[in-house]
Design a protein around this motif. Structure first.
Motif, PDB file in Angstrom:
ATOM      1  N   ASP A 146       2.497   4.141   9.261  1.00  0.00           N
ATOM      2  CA  ASP A 146       1.795   4.990   8.303  1.00  0.00           C
ATOM      3  C   ASP A 146       2.546   5.031   6.974  1.00  0.00           C
ATOM      4  O   ASP A 146       3.767   5.206   6.935  1.00  0.00           O
ATOM      5  CB  ASP A 146       1.629   6.397   8.868  1.00  0.00           C
ATOM      6  CG  ASP A 146       0.748   6.402  10.106  1.00  0.00           C
ATOM      7  OD1 ASP A 146      -0.209   5.611  10.136  1.00  0.00           O
ATOM      8  OD2 ASP A 146       1.030   7.174  11.033  1.00  0.00           O
ATOM      9  N   VAL A 147       1.788   4.855   5.910  1.00  0.00           N
ATOM     10  CA  VAL A 147       2.327   4.903   4.547  1.00  0.00           C
ATOM     11  C   VAL A 147       1.423   5.818   3.726  1.00  0.00           C
ATOM     12  O   VAL A 147       0.208   5.880   3.974  1.00  0.00           O
ATOM     13  CB  VAL A 147       2.369   3.480   3.926  1.00  0.00           C
ATOM     14  CG1 VAL A 147       2.782   3.528   2.472  1.00  0.00           C
ATOM     15  CG2 VAL A 147       3.333   2.599   4.703  1.00  0.00           C
ATOM     16  N   ASP A 148       2.000   6.496   2.775  1.00  0.00           N
ATOM     17  CA  ASP A 148       1.233   7.384   1.901  1.00  0.00           C
ATOM     18  C   ASP A 148       0.060   6.607   1.282  1.00  0.00           C
ATOM     19  O   ASP A 148       0.269   5.579   0.634  1.00  0.00           O
ATOM     20  CB  ASP A 148       2.159   7.904   0.801  1.00  0.00           C
ATOM     21  CG  ASP A 148       1.483   8.911  -0.106  1.00  0.00           C
ATOM     22  OD1 ASP A 148       0.241   9.033  -0.054  1.00  0.00           O
ATOM     23  OD2 ASP A 148       2.196   9.567  -0.882  1.00  0.00           O
ATOM     24  N   PRO A 149      -1.176   7.081   1.489  1.00  0.00           N
ATOM     25  CA  PRO A 149      -2.343   6.392   0.924  1.00  0.00           C
ATOM     26  C   PRO A 149      -2.247   6.196  -0.596  1.00  0.00           C
ATOM     27  O   PRO A 149      -2.720   5.188  -1.124  1.00  0.00           O
ATOM     28  CB  PRO A 149      -3.511   7.309   1.287  1.00  0.00           C
ATOM     29  CG  PRO A 149      -3.042   8.042   2.505  1.00  0.00           C
ATOM     30  CD  PRO A 149      -1.568   8.241   2.302  1.00  0.00           C
ATOM     31  N   ALA A 150      -1.616   7.143  -1.276  1.00  0.00           N
ATOM     32  CA  ALA A 150      -1.462   7.019  -2.731  1.00  0.00           C
ATOM     33  C   ALA A 150      -0.562   5.836  -3.079  1.00  0.00           C
ATOM     34  O   ALA A 150      -0.801   5.117  -4.055  1.00  0.00           O
ATOM     35  CB  ALA A 150      -0.890   8.311  -3.313  1.00  0.00           C
ATOM     36  N   GLU A 151       0.472   5.610  -2.256  1.00  0.00           N
ATOM     37  CA  GLU A 151       1.366   4.479  -2.473  1.00  0.00           C
ATOM     38  C   GLU A 151       0.612   3.162  -2.282  1.00  0.00           C
ATOM     39  O   GLU A 151       0.770   2.217  -3.067  1.00  0.00           O
ATOM     40  CB  GLU A 151       2.549   4.543  -1.514  1.00  0.00           C
ATOM     41  CG  GLU A 151       3.536   3.389  -1.675  1.00  0.00           C
ATOM     42  CD  GLU A 151       4.673   3.419  -0.670  1.00  0.00           C
ATOM     43  OE1 GLU A 151       5.458   2.448  -0.659  1.00  0.00           O
ATOM     44  OE2 GLU A 151       4.769   4.388   0.110  1.00  0.00           O
ATOM     45  N   GLN A 154      -1.778   2.580  -5.254  1.00  0.00           N
ATOM     46  CA  GLN A 154      -1.048   2.126  -6.430  1.00  0.00           C
ATOM     47  C   GLN A 154      -0.589   0.684  -6.259  1.00  0.00           C
ATOM     48  O   GLN A 154      -0.624  -0.118  -7.205  1.00  0.00           O
ATOM     49  CB  GLN A 154       0.164   3.032  -6.694  1.00  0.00           C
ATOM     50  CG  GLN A 154       0.946   2.693  -7.956  1.00  0.00           C
ATOM     51  CD  GLN A 154       0.079   2.786  -9.196  1.00  0.00           C
ATOM     52  OE1 GLN A 154      -0.552   3.819  -9.442  1.00  0.00           O
ATOM     53  NE2 GLN A 154       0.044   1.724 -10.005  1.00  0.00           N
ATOM     54  N   TYR A 155      -0.182   0.347  -5.029  1.00  0.00           N
ATOM     55  CA  TYR A 155       0.254  -1.017  -4.773  1.00  0.00           C
ATOM     56  C   TYR A 155      -0.884  -2.008  -5.000  1.00  0.00           C
ATOM     57  O   TYR A 155      -0.680  -3.086  -5.562  1.00  0.00           O
ATOM     58  CB  TYR A 155       0.809  -1.150  -3.348  1.00  0.00           C
ATOM     59  CG  TYR A 155       1.204  -2.574  -3.034  1.00  0.00           C
ATOM     60  CD1 TYR A 155       2.328  -3.147  -3.630  1.00  0.00           C
ATOM     61  CD2 TYR A 155       0.436  -3.369  -2.188  1.00  0.00           C
ATOM     62  CE1 TYR A 155       2.679  -4.462  -3.367  1.00  0.00           C
ATOM     63  CE2 TYR A 155       0.778  -4.679  -1.924  1.00  0.00           C
ATOM     64  CZ  TYR A 155       1.906  -5.224  -2.522  1.00  0.00           C
ATOM     65  OH  TYR A 155       2.245  -6.520  -2.286  1.00  0.00           O
TER      66      TYR A 155
END
Length: 201
Positions: A146-151, A154-155
């Motif tokens: 799981d990774v921050d959806p915002a990250e 932006q990626y």
């Protein structure tokens, strides 16, 4: 966040079609390897489970050791690279070696046999397993974290702009095909047990 696996169940579509195509090639290659076994007095020709390529021959009695050597790991006889063995290798290599069925995952931008994610010195890759036609049910595991959806959002923007790419985030922006059904690991285990029981009848 630790790495875990996402599981998918597929019964149709390009990946299943490609699995069936690769399997058909494997069957053809297996028959050709067996024909060579008969030609050279062997009982069987064995394939590697993963790839389906030639692994070695079995003989009723030890064959001519000037032509064959025992491949200790698999207890199979393989031709030597010199003399008469070299000619047998030429026949083996003339057979089109099948690709592993997991190569079908390349059609949906998953890369089997290559690290998708790494953690604590271990790497994780997608895998596929299941049942050939007429059952034609396949399961795919995809390593995930799981990774921050915002990250991730932006990626994606940075990637489109040509900024530095990140292999981990490249994997985590992957999206499953619309016709794939995401399931839990226990569901796969249950269905596999039921299929295996039905095959015994």
């Amino acid at each position: 966040m630790s790495i875990y696996k996402r599981y998918f169940r597929i019964t149709a579509g390009p990946v299943v079609d490609e699995i069936n195509r690769l399997h058909a090639l494997r069957v053809v290659a297996g028959a050709q390897y067996m024909a060579l076994a008969e030609k050279h007095g062997a009982l069987t020709a064995n394939n590697y489970d993963h790839s389906g390529t030639f692994a070695g021959f079995t003989f009723k009695e030890s064959p001519d050791k000037s032509i064959y050597r025992l491949f200790q790991k698999h207890r199979l006889w393989v031709p030597r690279k010199t003399g008469a063995g070299k000619a047998i290798w030429a026949e083996i290599n003339a057979i089109e070696a099948p690709k592993p069925i997991d190569k079908a995952l390349l059609l949906v931008d998953l890369y089997p046999g290559a690290p998708s994610l790494m953690e604590a010195g271990r790497w994780y890759a997608p895998t596929v397993w299941g049942y050939y036609a007429p059952i034609n049910i396949w399961f795919v595991s995809v390593p995930w974290k799981d990774v921050d959806p915002a990250e991730l959002a932006q990626y994606k923007l940075d990637r489109e702009a040509g900024a530095h790419r990140d292999c981990t985030l490249d994997h985590l922006i992957w999206e499953a095909p619309a016709d794939w059904t995401e399931v839990k690991g226990w569901q796969i285990e249950k269905e596999s047990e039921e299929i295996n029981e039905s095959l015994k009848k």
